[in-house]
Design a protein around this motif. Sequence first.
Motif, PDB file in Angstrom:
ATOM      1  N   VAL A   3      78.153  11.776 101.374  1.00  0.00           N
ATOM      2  CA  VAL A   3      77.406  12.710 102.053  1.00  0.00           C
ATOM      3  C   VAL A   3      76.627  13.572 101.328  1.00  0.00           C
ATOM      4  CG1 VAL A   3      79.186  12.383 103.938  1.00  0.00           C
ATOM      5  CG2 VAL A   3      79.140  14.546 102.259  1.00  0.00           C
ATOM      6  N   ILE A  17      84.539  21.974 103.407  1.00  0.00           N
ATOM      7  CA  ILE A  17      84.476  20.689 103.339  1.00  0.00           C
ATOM      8  C   ILE A  17      85.088  20.134 101.931  1.00  0.00           C
ATOM      9  CG2 ILE A  17      82.847  18.350 103.227  1.00  0.00           C
ATOM     10  CD1 ILE A  17      81.416  20.160 105.418  1.00  0.00           C
ATOM     11  N   VAL A  84      75.317  16.186 106.413  1.00  0.00           N
ATOM     12  CA  VAL A  84      75.966  17.054 107.307  1.00  0.00           C
ATOM     13  C   VAL A  84      75.184  18.410 107.041  1.00  0.00           C
ATOM     14  CG1 VAL A  84      78.322  18.300 107.276  1.00  0.00           C
ATOM     15  CG2 VAL A  84      78.146  15.955 106.490  1.00  0.00           C
ATOM     16  N   TYR A 177      85.299  21.126 111.082  1.00  0.00           N
ATOM     17  CA  TYR A 177      84.307  20.666 110.371  1.00  0.00           C
ATOM     18  C   TYR A 177      84.620  19.326 109.721  1.00  0.00           C
ATOM     19  CZ  TYR A 177      79.168  20.045 110.029  1.00  0.00           C
ATOM     20  OH  TYR A 177      77.703  19.756 110.166  1.00  0.00           O
ATOM     21  N   LEU A 181      84.736  15.442 110.446  1.00  0.00           N
ATOM     22  CA  LEU A 181      83.983  14.444 109.338  1.00  0.00           C
ATOM     23  C   LEU A 181      84.959  13.243 109.151  1.00  0.00           C
ATOM     24  CD1 LEU A 181      82.160  16.753 106.846  1.00  0.00           C
ATOM     25  CD2 LEU A 181      81.383  14.717 107.895  1.00  0.00           C
ATOM     26  N   LYS A 185      84.217   9.319 109.822  1.00  0.00           N
ATOM     27  CA  LYS A 185      83.968   8.536 108.319  1.00  0.00           C
ATOM     28  C   LYS A 185      85.104   7.181 109.020  1.00  0.00           C
ATOM     29  CE  LYS A 185      86.096   7.114 104.298  1.00  0.00           C
ATOM     30  NZ  LYS A 185      86.838   5.964 104.148  1.00  0.00           N
TER      31      LYS A 185
END
Length: 190
Positions: A3, A17, A84, A177, A181, A185
Amino acid sequence: MKVAIFASGSGTNAQAIIEAVLQGTLDIEVGLIVSDKPQARVLERAAKYNIPTFAFTPKNFSSKAEFEKEIVEKLYDANIEFVVLAGYMRLIGPTLLEAYGGKMINIHPSLLPSFSGLDAIGQAFQAKVKVTGVTIHYVDAGMDTGPIIAQEAVRIDEEETLETLTKKIQALEHRLYPETLQVIKKQMNL
């Protein structure tokens, strides 16, 4: 899944993240940080983790299409599969949407469709609503209008200040978040 994270400011969501990846709760690779502000703190965060960056100044380009074309080239060069947006304060134009449509998400600090656009936390606070929250959605050509992936509510207490509400929203963003994600995924098998 490799990403790119786009951010215009301090990058606390990018940090969350990255930390989730390092802790093993998020199985992705952050391959690039993109910022439209060359002095943004998110770039310092990226450097701390040796994540490549691309920073640009939009006014140095003749059009949005021109700088988005350069972004797309950088994304392709880095083999980026998914984008993102994490505090990226620009509407995405057709050039980026064509390249990453359906593979680009955004986080917004409200329960969309309420309080879209800038200062959503301040908008909710001023409106004296009892509940606000966080939304994660796919990016489309509109402002905060793409299909919703996840939402979670935050109660606004009687004694709440804008500062305490902001902290509650950010804490929720930093958890939701990375979790979202990871779900994406798995669904995409990337």
